[in-house]
Design a protein around this motif. Structure first.
Motif, PDB file in Angstrom:
ATOM      1  N   ASP A  15     -29.231  82.619  65.035  1.00 23.28           N
ATOM      2  CA  ASP A  15     -29.940  83.591  65.867  1.00 23.28           C
ATOM      3  C   ASP A  15     -29.590  83.425  67.344  1.00 23.28           C
ATOM      4  OD1 ASP A  15     -31.158  84.533  63.594  1.00 23.28           O
ATOM      5  OD2 ASP A  15     -33.028  83.441  63.889  1.00 23.28           O
ATOM      6  N   GLY A  16     -29.272  82.196  67.746  1.00 19.91           N
ATOM      7  CA  GLY A  16     -28.925  81.943  69.141  1.00 19.91           C
ATOM      8  C   GLY A  16     -27.514  82.363  69.499  1.00 19.91           C
ATOM      9  N   GLY A  17     -26.703  82.638  68.481  1.00 17.21           N
ATOM     10  CA  GLY A  17     -25.332  83.056  68.721  1.00 17.21           C
ATOM     11  C   GLY A  17     -24.385  81.880  68.806  1.00 17.21           C
ATOM     12  N   VAL A  18     -23.481  81.779  67.843  1.00 22.43           N
ATOM     13  CA  VAL A  18     -22.485  80.710  67.815  1.00 22.43           C
ATOM     14  C   VAL A  18     -21.126  81.307  67.477  1.00 22.43           C
ATOM     15  CG1 VAL A  18     -24.018  78.795  67.238  1.00 22.43           C
ATOM     16  CG2 VAL A  18     -23.157  80.253  65.413  1.00 22.43           C
ATOM     17  N   GLU A  19     -20.077  80.622  67.896  1.00 20.90           N
ATOM     18  CA  GLU A  19     -18.730  81.130  67.642  1.00 20.90           C
ATOM     19  C   GLU A  19     -18.390  81.105  66.152  1.00 20.90           C
ATOM     20  OE1 GLU A  19     -15.895  79.061  69.993  1.00 20.90           O
ATOM     21  OE2 GLU A  19     -16.677  79.822  71.909  1.00 20.90           O
ATOM     22  N   ASP A  20     -18.837  80.072  65.451  1.00 19.15           N
ATOM     23  CA  ASP A  20     -18.533  79.941  64.028  1.00 19.15           C
ATOM     24  C   ASP A  20     -19.729  80.386  63.178  1.00 19.15           C
ATOM     25  OD1 ASP A  20     -20.083  77.820  64.873  1.00 19.15           O
ATOM     26  OD2 ASP A  20     -19.207  76.396  63.462  1.00 19.15           O
ATOM     27  N   GLY A  21     -20.179  81.596  63.441  1.00 12.33           N
ATOM     28  CA  GLY A  21     -21.325  82.118  62.706  1.00 12.33           C
ATOM     29  C   GLY A  21     -21.107  82.161  61.210  1.00 12.33           C
ATOM     30  N   HIS A  54     -23.601  80.428  58.594  1.00 15.12           N
ATOM     31  CA  HIS A  54     -24.217  81.227  57.528  1.00 15.12           C
ATOM     32  C   HIS A  54     -23.874  80.639  56.155  1.00 15.12           C
ATOM     33  CE1 HIS A  54     -25.743  85.556  56.684  1.00 15.12           C
ATOM     34  NE2 HIS A  54     -26.198  84.706  55.802  1.00 15.12           N
ATOM     35  N   TYR A  55     -22.677  80.117  56.022  1.00 15.72           N
ATOM     36  CA  TYR A  55     -22.282  79.465  54.770  1.00 15.72           C
ATOM     37  C   TYR A  55     -23.208  78.279  54.480  1.00 15.72           C
ATOM     38  CZ  TYR A  55     -19.455  76.951  51.344  1.00 15.72           C
ATOM     39  OH  TYR A  55     -19.028  76.304  50.217  1.00 15.72           O
ATOM     40  N   GLU A  56     -23.531  77.510  55.506  1.00 14.96           N
ATOM     41  CA  GLU A  56     -24.406  76.350  55.308  1.00 14.96           C
ATOM     42  C   GLU A  56     -25.799  76.796  54.859  1.00 14.96           C
ATOM     43  OE1 GLU A  56     -23.457  73.377  55.232  1.00 14.96           O
ATOM     44  OE2 GLU A  56     -21.502  73.478  56.188  1.00 14.96           O
ATOM     45  N   ILE A  57     -26.270  77.924  55.382  1.00 14.70           N
ATOM     46  CA  ILE A  57     -27.572  78.458  54.955  1.00 14.70           C
ATOM     47  C   ILE A  57     -27.522  78.812  53.472  1.00 14.70           C
ATOM     48  CG2 ILE A  57     -29.171  80.394  55.210  1.00 14.70           C
ATOM     49  CD1 ILE A  57     -28.414  80.437  58.199  1.00 14.70           C
ATOM     50  N   ALA A  58     -26.478  79.539  53.077  1.00 14.68           N
ATOM     51  CA  ALA A  58     -26.340  79.934  51.673  1.00 14.68           C
ATOM     52  C   ALA A  58     -26.227  78.710  50.771  1.00 14.68           C
ATOM     53  CB  ALA A  58     -25.109  80.826  51.511  1.00 14.68           C
ATOM     54  N   LEU A  80     -22.833  87.129  54.298  1.00 15.16           N
ATOM     55  CA  LEU A  80     -21.720  86.528  55.034  1.00 15.16           C
ATOM     56  C   LEU A  80     -20.467  87.403  54.909  1.00 15.16           C
ATOM     57  CD1 LEU A  80     -20.759  82.747  54.885  1.00 15.16           C
ATOM     58  CD2 LEU A  80     -19.040  84.530  55.027  1.00 15.16           C
ATOM     59  N   LEU A  81     -20.184  87.852  53.685  1.00 22.37           N
ATOM     60  CA  LEU A  81     -19.011  88.706  53.483  1.00 22.37           C
ATOM     61  C   LEU A  81     -19.115  90.005  54.278  1.00 22.37           C
ATOM     62  CD1 LEU A  81     -18.416  88.367  49.634  1.00 22.37           C
ATOM     63  CD2 LEU A  81     -17.187  87.224  51.478  1.00 22.37           C
ATOM     64  N   LYS A  82     -20.313  90.533  54.358  1.00 19.10           N
ATOM     65  CA  LYS A  82     -20.526  91.786  55.092  1.00 19.10           C
ATOM     66  C   LYS A  82     -20.349  91.587  56.592  1.00 19.10           C
ATOM     67  CE  LYS A  82     -24.006  95.377  55.920  1.00 19.10           C
ATOM     68  NZ  LYS A  82     -25.396  95.825  55.606  1.00 19.10           N
ATOM     69  N   ASN A  83     -20.869  90.479  57.112  1.00 21.16           N
ATOM     70  CA  ASN A  83     -20.841  90.252  58.560  1.00 21.16           C
ATOM     71  C   ASN A  83     -19.521  89.679  59.056  1.00 21.16           C
ATOM     72  OD1 ASN A  83     -23.523  91.139  58.893  1.00 21.16           O
ATOM     73  ND2 ASN A  83     -24.335  89.114  58.403  1.00 21.16           N
ATOM     74  N   TRP A  84     -18.827  88.928  58.184  1.00 23.96           N
ATOM     75  CA  TRP A  84     -17.551  88.314  58.582  1.00 23.96           C
ATOM     76  C   TRP A  84     -16.501  88.585  57.495  1.00 23.96           C
ATOM     77  CZ3 TRP A  84     -22.229  85.751  59.366  1.00 23.96           C
ATOM     78  CH2 TRP A  84     -22.575  85.502  60.703  1.00 23.96           C
ATOM     79  N   PRO A  85     -16.086  89.836  57.336  1.00 21.53           N
ATOM     80  CA  PRO A  85     -15.164  90.173  56.236  1.00 21.53           C
ATOM     81  C   PRO A  85     -13.787  89.528  56.364  1.00 21.53           C
ATOM     82  CG  PRO A  85     -15.416  92.020  57.753  1.00 21.53           C
ATOM     83  CD  PRO A  85     -16.437  91.009  58.164  1.00 21.53           C
ATOM     84  N   LYS A  86     -13.413  89.052  57.550  1.00 22.21           N
ATOM     85  CA  LYS A  86     -12.101  88.439  57.743  1.00 22.21           C
ATOM     86  C   LYS A  86     -12.192  86.919  57.914  1.00 22.21           C
ATOM     87  CE  LYS A  86      -9.986  92.571  59.706  1.00 22.21           C
ATOM     88  NZ  LYS A  86      -9.199  93.146  60.836  1.00 22.21           N
ATOM     89  N   SER A  87     -13.327  86.369  57.571  1.00 26.01           N
ATOM     90  CA  SER A  87     -13.489  84.927  57.679  1.00 26.01           C
ATOM     91  C   SER A  87     -12.559  84.202  56.713  1.00 26.01           C
ATOM     92  CB  SER A  87     -14.947  84.548  57.363  1.00 26.01           C
ATOM     93  OG  SER A  87     -15.073  83.156  57.173  1.00 26.01           O
TER      94      SER A  87
END
Length: 283
Positions: A148-154, A158-162, A181-188
């Motif tokens: 929520d605070g904003g990070v470069e490796d979101g 998010h993976y750690e949350i899942a 995660l796939l929706k928010n970072w499709p090119k991760s």
């Protein structure tokens, strides 16, 4: 009149001397204070360096106490934030005192919320909860705060949350988080692994049809990725549960020579062969 003018000149001269003397005195006082503060800061910097030297020498308890003393006695010192953070780092990385380190990191967040060290401390808090204390509920809260605070490796956060939901056996929520995660970072770069884990979650949750479709889609879209090998193994397991034993056997045989854990593969092959033989004997 001449006497009055003479008296006034003398009074004005005394006033100028008094003002000049006062200004000089103030300058000397401020200069002295500045010199004192400069030297005091240098003394504290020396104490900070001494604490760092203690870490290098392996005297971790003394180093922690030295860092804490600097911050506790001089909280506005320009290295106070770093001193408190360093104490937490030594407790975490060298002494493995995870609960005590956790409290120190949380104190960094509380006392210096706008500092760079506070952001790093937030991540360490989340990782201690998840990977050291195995408190996945608190880990989710901590990682979500980071996100929520904003990070470069979101995507990684998010993976750690899942993954924390997965470890809580909350497979439905884990799948929701992976899909988000796939929706928010499709090119991760995590996408192949996440696709594999979604399929695995379907399988663990008893949705064999969903698992089969997800495994096949992952293999189709990422055929050369290392997780495609795991997906093929997972697909074989799903087919086995669906009693499609020959199809499962074929997939496993195709993995010979390329699967990184041949012992596991051979056990799975023998397991399915035995099931096929039993079915044939029953006929």
């Amino acid at each position: 009149m001449r006497e009055e003018l003479k008296r006034r000149r003398k009074s004005s001269s005394r006033h100028r001397l008094l003002v000049t003397g006062t200004i000089i005195a103030l300058i000397l006082i401020f200069a002295g204070a500045a010199l004192y503060l400069y030297n005091f800061d240098r003394l504290l910097e020396r104490d900070f360096q001494t604490a760092e030297d203690m870490v290098e020498q392996g005297d971790y308890p003394t180093a922690v106490e030295a860092f804490r003393t600097i911050q506790r006695r001089h909280p506005s010192f320009h290295l106070a934030t770093q001193a408190l953070y360093q104490a937490a780092e030594v407790l975490n990385l060298y002494q493995k005192a995870y609960s005590e380190a956790l409290l120190a990191y949380l104190l960094v967040e509380k006392e210096y919320p706008d500092s760079e060290q506070a952001r790093r401390a937030q991540r360490q808090v989340a990782e201690i909860y998840k990977n050291r204390l195995r408190d996945y509920g608190e880990a989710i809260v901590a990682y979500q705060k980071l996100l929520d605070g904003g990070v470069e490796d979101g995507d990684r956060v998010h993976y750690e949350i899942a993954d924390a939901y997965f470890r809580l056996n909350n497979f439905e929520q884990a799948r929701i988080e992976f899909e988000s995660l796939l929706k928010n970072w499709p090119k991760s770069p995590l996408v192949p692994e996440v696709r594999y884990r979604i399929a695995t979650v379907y399988a663990l949750d008893g949705d064999l049809r969903g698992a089969e479709g997800a495994y096949r889609a992952m293999i189709r879209d990422w055929p050369t990725d290392p997780f495609a090998l795991e997906a093929r193994l997972g697909l074989a397991g799903v087919l086995e549960q669906e009693e499609q034993l020959k199809a499962a056997l074929g997939i496993l045989e195709d993995l010979r020579g390329i699967y990184p854990n041949p012992e596991v593969l051979e056990r799975r092959l023998e397991q399915i062969r035995q099931r096929i033989r039993k079915k044939q004997d029953a006929i």
